[in-house]
Design a protein around this motif. Structure first.
Motif, PDB file in Angstrom:
ATOM      1  N   SER A  10      25.744  45.723  38.255  1.00 18.76           N
ATOM      2  CA  SER A  10      24.969  44.553  37.861  1.00 18.76           C
ATOM      3  C   SER A  10      23.971  44.226  38.963  1.00 18.76           C
ATOM      4  O   SER A  10      24.276  44.385  40.153  1.00 18.76           O
ATOM      5  N   LYS A  11      22.804  43.749  38.573  1.00 12.34           N
ATOM      6  CA  LYS A  11      21.821  43.287  39.562  1.00 12.34           C
ATOM      7  C   LYS A  11      22.314  42.025  40.260  1.00 12.34           C
ATOM      8  O   LYS A  11      21.943  41.740  41.381  1.00 12.34           O
ATOM      9  N   ASP A  12      23.151  41.261  39.564  1.00  9.53           N
ATOM     10  CA  ASP A  12      23.615  39.956  40.036  1.00  9.53           C
ATOM     11  C   ASP A  12      24.854  40.116  40.926  1.00  9.53           C
ATOM     12  O   ASP A  12      25.954  40.354  40.446  1.00  9.53           O
ATOM     13  N   ARG A  13      24.667  39.980  42.217  1.00  6.84           N
ATOM     14  CA  ARG A  13      25.781  40.143  43.157  1.00  6.84           C
ATOM     15  C   ARG A  13      26.842  39.061  42.974  1.00  6.84           C
ATOM     16  O   ARG A  13      28.024  39.307  43.227  1.00  6.84           O
ATOM     17  N   ASP A  14      26.438  37.877  42.513  1.00  3.83           N
ATOM     18  CA  ASP A  14      27.419  36.823  42.245  1.00  3.83           C
ATOM     19  C   ASP A  14      28.328  37.217  41.084  1.00  3.83           C
ATOM     20  O   ASP A  14      29.522  36.915  41.086  1.00  3.83           O
ATOM     21  N   TYR A  15      27.777  37.884  40.087  1.00  6.55           N
ATOM     22  CA  TYR A  15      28.555  38.377  38.956  1.00  6.55           C
ATOM     23  C   TYR A  15      29.575  39.412  39.427  1.00  6.55           C
ATOM     24  O   TYR A  15      30.750  39.367  39.042  1.00  6.55           O
ATOM     25  N   ILE A  16      29.138  40.317  40.282  1.00  6.67           N
ATOM     26  CA  ILE A  16      30.037  41.321  40.841  1.00  6.67           C
ATOM     27  C   ILE A  16      31.148  40.637  41.629  1.00  6.67           C
ATOM     28  O   ILE A  16      32.330  40.965  41.470  1.00  6.67           O
ATOM     29  N   SER A  17      30.787  39.674  42.467  1.00  5.38           N
ATOM     30  CA  SER A  17      31.788  38.957  43.263  1.00  5.38           C
ATOM     31  C   SER A  17      32.798  38.244  42.385  1.00  5.38           C
ATOM     32  O   SER A  17      33.999  38.242  42.684  1.00  5.38           O
ATOM     33  N   ALA A  18      32.324  37.628  41.296  1.00  9.40           N
ATOM     34  CA  ALA A  18      33.235  36.930  40.379  1.00  9.40           C
ATOM     35  C   ALA A  18      34.235  37.903  39.758  1.00  9.40           C
ATOM     36  O   ALA A  18      35.425  37.607  39.651  1.00  9.40           O
ATOM     37  N   TRP A  19      33.767  39.079  39.339  1.00 13.12           N
ATOM     38  CA  TRP A  19      34.655  40.110  38.778  1.00 13.12           C
ATOM     39  C   TRP A  19      35.698  40.523  39.802  1.00 13.12           C
ATOM     40  O   TRP A  19      36.887  40.589  39.509  1.00 13.12           O
ATOM     41  N   LEU A  20      35.237  40.822  40.998  1.00 15.58           N
ATOM     42  CA  LEU A  20      36.156  41.301  42.031  1.00 15.58           C
ATOM     43  C   LEU A  20      37.155  40.223  42.437  1.00 15.58           C
ATOM     44  O   LEU A  20      38.339  40.511  42.645  1.00 15.58           O
ATOM     45  N   ASP A  21      36.704  38.964  42.524  1.00 17.03           N
ATOM     46  CA  ASP A  21      37.616  37.858  42.821  1.00 17.03           C
ATOM     47  C   ASP A  21      38.669  37.716  41.737  1.00 17.03           C
ATOM     48  O   ASP A  21      39.845  37.505  42.020  1.00 17.03           O
ATOM     49  N   TYR A  22      38.251  37.840  40.482  1.00 13.55           N
ATOM     50  CA  TYR A  22      39.191  37.741  39.367  1.00 13.55           C
ATOM     51  C   TYR A  22      40.239  38.845  39.431  1.00 13.55           C
ATOM     52  O   TYR A  22      41.433  38.595  39.307  1.00 13.55           O
ATOM     53  N   VAL A  23      39.797  40.056  39.653  1.00 15.11           N
ATOM     54  CA  VAL A  23      40.724  41.191  39.681  1.00 15.11           C
ATOM     55  C   VAL A  23      41.692  41.064  40.853  1.00 15.11           C
ATOM     56  O   VAL A  23      42.884  41.314  40.714  1.00 15.11           O
ATOM     57  N   GLN A  24      41.187  40.657  42.005  1.00 15.75           N
ATOM     58  CA  GLN A  24      42.052  40.533  43.171  1.00 15.75           C
ATOM     59  C   GLN A  24      43.066  39.405  42.996  1.00 15.75           C
ATOM     60  O   GLN A  24      44.174  39.489  43.511  1.00 15.75           O
ATOM     61  N   GLY A  25      42.700  38.358  42.255  1.00 22.78           N
ATOM     62  CA  GLY A  25      43.597  37.233  42.041  1.00 22.78           C
ATOM     63  C   GLY A  25      44.539  37.423  40.872  1.00 22.78           C
ATOM     64  O   GLY A  25      45.445  36.634  40.643  1.00 22.78           O
ATOM     65  N   ASN A  26      44.367  38.483  40.118  1.00 23.68           N
ATOM     66  CA  ASN A  26      45.152  38.751  38.925  1.00 23.68           C
ATOM     67  C   ASN A  26      46.156  39.856  39.243  1.00 23.68           C
ATOM     68  O   ASN A  26      45.833  40.807  39.940  1.00 23.68           O
ATOM     69  N   SER A  27      47.342  39.762  38.715  1.00 21.02           N
ATOM     70  CA  SER A  27      48.357  40.781  39.004  1.00 21.02           C
ATOM     71  C   SER A  27      47.948  42.167  38.518  1.00 21.02           C
ATOM     72  O   SER A  27      48.378  43.175  39.063  1.00 21.02           O
TER      73      SER A  27
END
Length: 81
Positions: A10-27
């Motif tokens: 994604s061009k949007d680094r905030d979008y990438i960060s949100a995905w990665l934060d979600y995955v890291q916080g999810n089992s």
């Protein structure tokens, strides 16, 4: 343990960060390995690098990145369904 290999683009680094934060916080994050790109050239180089690397199980990409990669000869190796 099965690890799902995912490439996120994604061009949007905030979008990438949100995905990665979600995955890291999810089992389920324990079973998913993300590689993320915000630059088309880096994504294309990664996907075209064949030696010693398997293709990802899933590619999540904005259309412009995906189309650019697929239009450069990689569509024969990918199922689009």
């Amino acid at each position: 343990m099965i690890v799902l290999k995912v490439v996120l683009v994604s061009k949007d680094r905030d979008y990438i960060s949100a995905w990665l934060d979600y995955v890291q916080g999810n089992s389920s994050g324990l079973h998913v390995r993300f590689t993320a790109f915000s630059q088309g050239d880096s994504f294309r180089d990664h996907m075209n690098e064949k030696e010693g690397r398997e293709l990802p199980d899933l590619v999540i990409a904005e259309p412009e990145f995906l189309n650019d990669w697929l239009n450069n000869g990689e569509k024969d190796q990918v199922y689009l369904g």
